[in-house]
Write a protein that holds these residues in place. Sequence first.
Motif, PDB file in Angstrom:
ATOM      1  N   ALA A 137       0.821  -1.210   0.000  1.00 53.44           N
ATOM      2  CA  ALA A 137       0.000   0.000   0.000  1.00 53.44           C
ATOM      3  C   ALA A 137       0.855   1.260   0.000  1.00 53.44           C
ATOM      4  CB  ALA A 137      -0.923  -0.001   1.212  1.00 53.44           C
ATOM      5  N   MET A 138       1.996   1.222   0.670  1.00 62.00           N
ATOM      6  CA  MET A 138       2.863   2.395   0.767  1.00 62.00           C
ATOM      7  C   MET A 138       3.825   2.518  -0.404  1.00 62.00           C
ATOM      8  SD  MET A 138       2.383   4.362   3.442  1.00 62.00           S
ATOM      9  CE  MET A 138       3.957   5.118   3.773  1.00 62.00           C
ATOM     10  N   GLY A 139       3.927   1.480  -1.234  1.00 64.23           N
ATOM     11  CA  GLY A 139       4.878   1.538  -2.331  1.00 64.23           C
ATOM     12  C   GLY A 139       6.314   1.419  -1.868  1.00 64.23           C
ATOM     13  N   ILE A 140       6.535   0.786  -0.705  1.00 64.21           N
ATOM     14  CA  ILE A 140       7.894   0.580  -0.199  1.00 64.21           C
ATOM     15  C   ILE A 140       8.447  -0.695  -0.836  1.00 64.21           C
ATOM     16  CG2 ILE A 140       9.289   0.155   1.865  1.00 64.21           C
ATOM     17  CD1 ILE A 140       7.175   1.662   3.467  1.00 64.21           C
ATOM     18  N   PRO A 141       9.551  -0.620  -1.552  1.00 64.97           N
ATOM     19  CA  PRO A 141      10.036  -1.794  -2.299  1.00 64.97           C
ATOM     20  C   PRO A 141      10.631  -2.864  -1.384  1.00 64.97           C
ATOM     21  CG  PRO A 141      11.602   0.020  -2.490  1.00 64.97           C
ATOM     22  CD  PRO A 141      10.400   0.574  -1.765  1.00 64.97           C
ATOM     23  N   LEU A 142      10.369  -4.093  -1.738  1.00 70.68           N
ATOM     24  CA  LEU A 142      10.998  -5.225  -1.063  1.00 70.68           C
ATOM     25  C   LEU A 142      12.303  -5.521  -1.793  1.00 70.68           C
ATOM     26  CD1 LEU A 142      10.689  -7.470   1.112  1.00 70.68           C
ATOM     27  CD2 LEU A 142       9.677  -8.894  -0.691  1.00 70.68           C
ATOM     28  N   VAL A 143      13.442  -5.322  -1.120  1.00 70.13           N
ATOM     29  CA  VAL A 143      14.756  -5.457  -1.748  1.00 70.13           C
ATOM     30  C   VAL A 143      15.224  -6.908  -1.742  1.00 70.13           C
ATOM     31  CG1 VAL A 143      17.185  -4.739  -1.633  1.00 70.13           C
ATOM     32  CG2 VAL A 143      15.354  -3.100  -1.090  1.00 70.13           C
ATOM     33  N   GLU A 144      14.882  -7.610  -0.691  1.00 71.39           N
ATOM     34  CA  GLU A 144      15.390  -8.982  -0.543  1.00 71.39           C
ATOM     35  C   GLU A 144      14.439  -9.757   0.346  1.00 71.39           C
ATOM     36  OE1 GLU A 144      19.622 -11.190   0.763  1.00 71.39           O
ATOM     37  OE2 GLU A 144      19.391  -8.989   0.841  1.00 71.39           O
ATOM     38  N   GLY A 145      14.316 -11.084   0.107  1.00 73.13           N
ATOM     39  CA  GLY A 145      13.481 -11.916   0.946  1.00 73.13           C
ATOM     40  C   GLY A 145      12.007 -11.765   0.620  1.00 73.13           C
ATOM     41  N   ARG A 146      11.162 -11.872   1.653  1.00 68.26           N
ATOM     42  CA  ARG A 146       9.718 -11.800   1.444  1.00 68.26           C
ATOM     43  C   ARG A 146       9.065 -10.845   2.445  1.00 68.26           C
ATOM     44  NH1 ARG A 146       6.633 -14.424   5.267  1.00 68.26           N
ATOM     45  NH2 ARG A 146       7.689 -15.920   6.660  1.00 68.26           N
ATOM     46  N   ALA A 147       7.823 -10.486   2.163  1.00 66.34           N
ATOM     47  CA  ALA A 147       7.054  -9.638   3.080  1.00 66.34           C
ATOM     48  C   ALA A 147       6.266 -10.507   4.050  1.00 66.34           C
ATOM     49  CB  ALA A 147       6.119  -8.729   2.284  1.00 66.34           C
ATOM     50  N   PHE A 148       5.598  -9.851   4.994  1.00 63.95           N
ATOM     51  CA  PHE A 148       4.768 -10.589   5.940  1.00 63.95           C
ATOM     52  C   PHE A 148       3.536 -11.159   5.236  1.00 63.95           C
ATOM     53  CE2 PHE A 148       6.530  -7.351   9.076  1.00 63.95           C
ATOM     54  CZ  PHE A 148       7.492  -8.215   9.561  1.00 63.95           C
ATOM     55  N   THR A 149       3.075 -12.294   5.746  1.00 60.47           N
ATOM     56  CA  THR A 149       1.837 -12.895   5.248  1.00 60.47           C
ATOM     57  C   THR A 149       0.936 -13.210   6.443  1.00 60.47           C
ATOM     58  OG1 THR A 149       2.713 -15.152   5.384  1.00 60.47           O
ATOM     59  CG2 THR A 149       3.074 -13.930   3.305  1.00 60.47           C
ATOM     60  N   ASP A 150      -0.305 -13.591   6.146  1.00 61.71           N
ATOM     61  CA  ASP A 150      -1.235 -13.940   7.224  1.00 61.71           C
ATOM     62  C   ASP A 150      -0.759 -15.161   7.996  1.00 61.71           C
ATOM     63  OD1 ASP A 150      -2.977 -11.853   6.778  1.00 61.71           O
ATOM     64  OD2 ASP A 150      -4.144 -12.962   5.282  1.00 61.71           O
ATOM     65  N   GLU A 151       0.049 -16.021   7.354  1.00 58.65           N
ATOM     66  CA  GLU A 151       0.547 -17.206   8.053  1.00 58.65           C
ATOM     67  C   GLU A 151       1.481 -16.839   9.207  1.00 58.65           C
ATOM     68  OE1 GLU A 151       0.292 -16.952   4.807  1.00 58.65           O
ATOM     69  OE2 GLU A 151      -1.287 -18.461   4.515  1.00 58.65           O
ATOM     70  N   ASP A 152       2.081 -15.634   9.133  1.00 59.59           N
ATOM     71  CA  ASP A 152       2.982 -15.216  10.214  1.00 59.59           C
ATOM     72  C   ASP A 152       2.232 -14.917  11.500  1.00 59.59           C
ATOM     73  OD1 ASP A 152       5.346 -15.361   8.662  1.00 59.59           O
ATOM     74  OD2 ASP A 152       4.844 -13.438   7.717  1.00 59.59           O
ATOM     75  N   ALA A 153       0.901 -14.882  11.423  1.00 56.20           N
ATOM     76  CA  ALA A 153       0.107 -14.579  12.627  1.00 56.20           C
ATOM     77  C   ALA A 153       0.210 -15.687  13.669  1.00 56.20           C
ATOM     78  CB  ALA A 153      -1.352 -14.356  12.247  1.00 56.20           C
ATOM     79  N   THR A 154       0.581 -16.875  13.246  1.00 55.69           N
ATOM     80  CA  THR A 154       0.671 -17.986  14.196  1.00 55.69           C
ATOM     81  C   THR A 154       1.799 -17.789  15.199  1.00 55.69           C
ATOM     82  OG1 THR A 154       2.138 -19.213  12.711  1.00 55.69           O
ATOM     83  CG2 THR A 154      -0.245 -19.564  12.470  1.00 55.69           C
ATOM     84  N   GLY A 155       2.803 -16.985  14.801  1.00 57.26           N
ATOM     85  CA  GLY A 155       3.932 -16.751  15.711  1.00 57.26           C
ATOM     86  C   GLY A 155       4.953 -17.857  15.689  1.00 57.26           C
ATOM     87  N   HIS A 156       4.868 -18.759  14.717  1.00 59.51           N
ATOM     88  CA  HIS A 156       5.837 -19.853  14.601  1.00 59.51           C
ATOM     89  C   HIS A 156       6.343 -19.914  13.162  1.00 59.51           C
ATOM     90  CE1 HIS A 156       4.724 -21.259  18.592  1.00 59.51           C
ATOM     91  NE2 HIS A 156       3.462 -21.251  18.221  1.00 59.51           N
ATOM     92  N   PRO A 157       7.554 -19.435  12.904  1.00 54.49           N
ATOM     93  CA  PRO A 157       8.480 -18.812  13.861  1.00 54.49           C
ATOM     94  C   PRO A 157       8.186 -17.319  14.014  1.00 54.49           C
ATOM     95  CG  PRO A 157       9.517 -18.941  11.728  1.00 54.49           C
ATOM     96  CD  PRO A 157       8.165 -19.581  11.559  1.00 54.49           C
TER      97      PRO A 157
END
Length: 887
Positions: free
Chosen positions: A622-642
């Motif tokens: 939404a902010m147009g901030i580029p992802l330089v390396e790796g991945r962004a957050f997803t809904d699966e990260d809500a589990t907290g593992h890891p």
Amino acid sequence: MLSDLIYRLRVFLRRERVEDELQEELQYHLEREAEKYRQAGDSPQEAVRRARLAIGGPEQVRQQCRETRGTKLVDDLFQDLRYGLRTLGKSPGFTIVTVLTLALGVGACTAIFSVVNAVLIRSLPYGDAGRIVSLFTPNPRFGNDVPLEAFGPNYADLFDLQRQSHSFASMTAFEPASYNSAAQNSAIRVGGARVDAHFFSTLQAPPEIGRAIGTDDDRPGHNHVVILSHALWQSMFAGSAQILTKQLVLDGTPYQIIGVMPAEFRYPHNSDFPPGVLGGNANGADVWVPLALSAQQKADRQSATANVIARLNPGVTVRQAQAEMTTLMAGINLLHAAGDRGWGAYVKPFLDSAIGPVRNLMWLLVGAVFLVLLIACGNAANLLLARAAARTHELGVRATLGAAKGRIIRQLLTESLLLALAGGVAGVALAYVFLHGLLRLNPGGIPRLTEASIDARVLCFTLIIAVLTSVVFGILPAFFAVRINLVEFLKSGRGTIGSGNRLRAGLVIGEIGLVVILLAGAGLLVRSYLNVAAVRPGFSSATVSMNVQLDARYGSREQRIAFFRALLGQIQSVPGIESAGAISALPLSGVETLSTFTVDGYANKKDQLANDRNMTPGYFSAMGIPLVEGRAFTDEDATGHPLVVIVNQAFAKRYFGQRDPVGLGMHTSGPGNPLRTVIGVVGNVHHTNLEADAPPEVYEPLWQTDIGNGAFFAIRSSLPADSVATSVRAALRTIDPSLALTDIQTMGELASRATALRRFQTALLTAFASMAMLLGMVGIYGLLAYSVKQRTTEIGLRIALGASRGRVVGMILRQGVQLTLMGLALGLAGALALTRILVSSLYGVSALDPVTFVAVPALLLLVTLAACLVPARKAANVDPMCTLRYE
């Protein structure tokens, strides 16, 4: 011989005139006294004798003459005024040009003084504000990047200071706050503060209606009372006289209204805290509720810090208070846990906190407008010198007939005063226009700027400026006007005023020097502003942002996360919205969150800090901030593992060096100081301001942490911003209609606001420089036009003897360019010295910027040539036959 004869003749005539006046006065009084005795029945001889006895000797007669002369002096002053008005009325062109010239200088001075009066001079709405101080407890373990004002005393330390200190008459704590409230069937955000029972007494600012918050109110369970600002009383309750019987609902809880503050009291202001903290109320707080700390909060030395202000005891200086607080904090510091020590003391005058950040800007504007006024006075003096030279015959006749130099100077100064007063009146009218435009440029960070007005103090200042300017621009022309060569005047009927041409040229050179200084300063600021405007903030300017603050009903982390999940789901389902996310603190919003961390494989320091933000998936998109390396957050990260984290490029460069950060571990502050895995690197974003390098930043998933009671939303959409806001407001209403949607703006608008103060000072200094350049060019034009008029005979003879018109034009242009070059040399020397004052206001450019110091002379020479063309063409068109016929 002739001049000596004239002098003796004038002395003799003056002595004879005085004696004649004395004899006439004596005879007049004798006749009146004798007539009184004749009417009583005395003979004419007896009446004269008694009259001589009654009147007395010559001293009594002289005293009566002095009284008569006093009356005559008043008559002379009125005569000077009448003659001055008549003389100025006969020269409307000269009068209008002079008055307008002075009006520009006086009007600009008046407008800026009205701002300085509101911001720096006018009394703050607190009793004896000079004795109020702000208290801070800096800690060197967090490094030099953290300012001294970053930490106030925590509450336990505050109460220890209250009990142990002797320097302070009172001490108070408060917290900025904002609340949701219902108004006209919709929810609004109200900015305010939670304050303790000593808040209003420390500031010595009692309510105008009702009472202040007392000790009984400042207890848990008894704290549902509120004090309103005058503005909120008028807008929400229409100034109701029964206001103390009404309630105000804040965050769903009713508060009994116990008071209304005066209109001028709005502390704390947004200018005292980061934007958005006070609910977007740029003019200051609107509600004050009790702080009402629990016993546990009063004993807390670990978490929240307070905003603390105190009032010094009579006779105690800031330095003495600083010494005592330093001593006290050395002991209080030992009460902290072993890993939480190092707290110091910093006592800062309240006025420095309130107006310190803009004081330099105010004085910069005062200096600039003073230079404009000097240039206007120089122009007016030049015009008066030219006019005095044109009045040589009139002044010569008056001097020959016995008029004293002082009498002539008084007449000319009277005319200067009339011009200055007219310029002052016109300047006040212009000041209203200037002030209106200035307030429209309001950057929002200058305290009480909106209170600037043309009041009685400003009008008195204008009157003083008008009188002083009349003396400044009138005294030299008046003194030179009486230096008429009477011998030459008696021989030819035409006299000259010595050194007038050199003085006029000197004034023009001085004006050009001042113009160069202003142009150089404006040029440096313009260059700095362009450099700031060219900075890439690291996000899309088209993104629409807004803010939602929850209330006490959302007490648990689970409730808050559930609310934000539901609202984001509603927003993402709106047609036209491409992506949306939420974050704890937007870039350039002024809201910052620092946290400690350690990085695996790095030589970590104790308590090293980084900006820490909690966010939802979709925020980067939404902010147009580029992802330089790796991945962004997803809904699966809500589990907290890891547990995962994303860092920006500045963080990766500083703490991971040549290592690939993706997959490496780091520990962030929090319960148990958990290990988190870096899953991505994003581009740098200017979070604090556009002029500072992007700091190291850590992004954590919102669903794994806690966003707190408020969140900023970022939305990328093809819809207009207003349509996006309407859709989000409707979505919010379906979930909880009692919550307000505020701070709706595009990120481009937020970035523009971040440069508003720089834009404000640049625009004003550029306007003053342009005004000064206009006045300077008018001065050059006036001098050359008068020079051409004086040299008409010479120019006619040159043309008659074969000089080409191009050569005549070149002669006049050369005169103008020579004056400009001398003024440039003087101005550049001054600019090289004075522009160093602007060093703290420059960005990406030095105070000796070669581009500016080349562009300013080039611009001035170009404008000078344009100002010289009209007099030069007039000189080239002189008819030699008419000149020879006249001679």
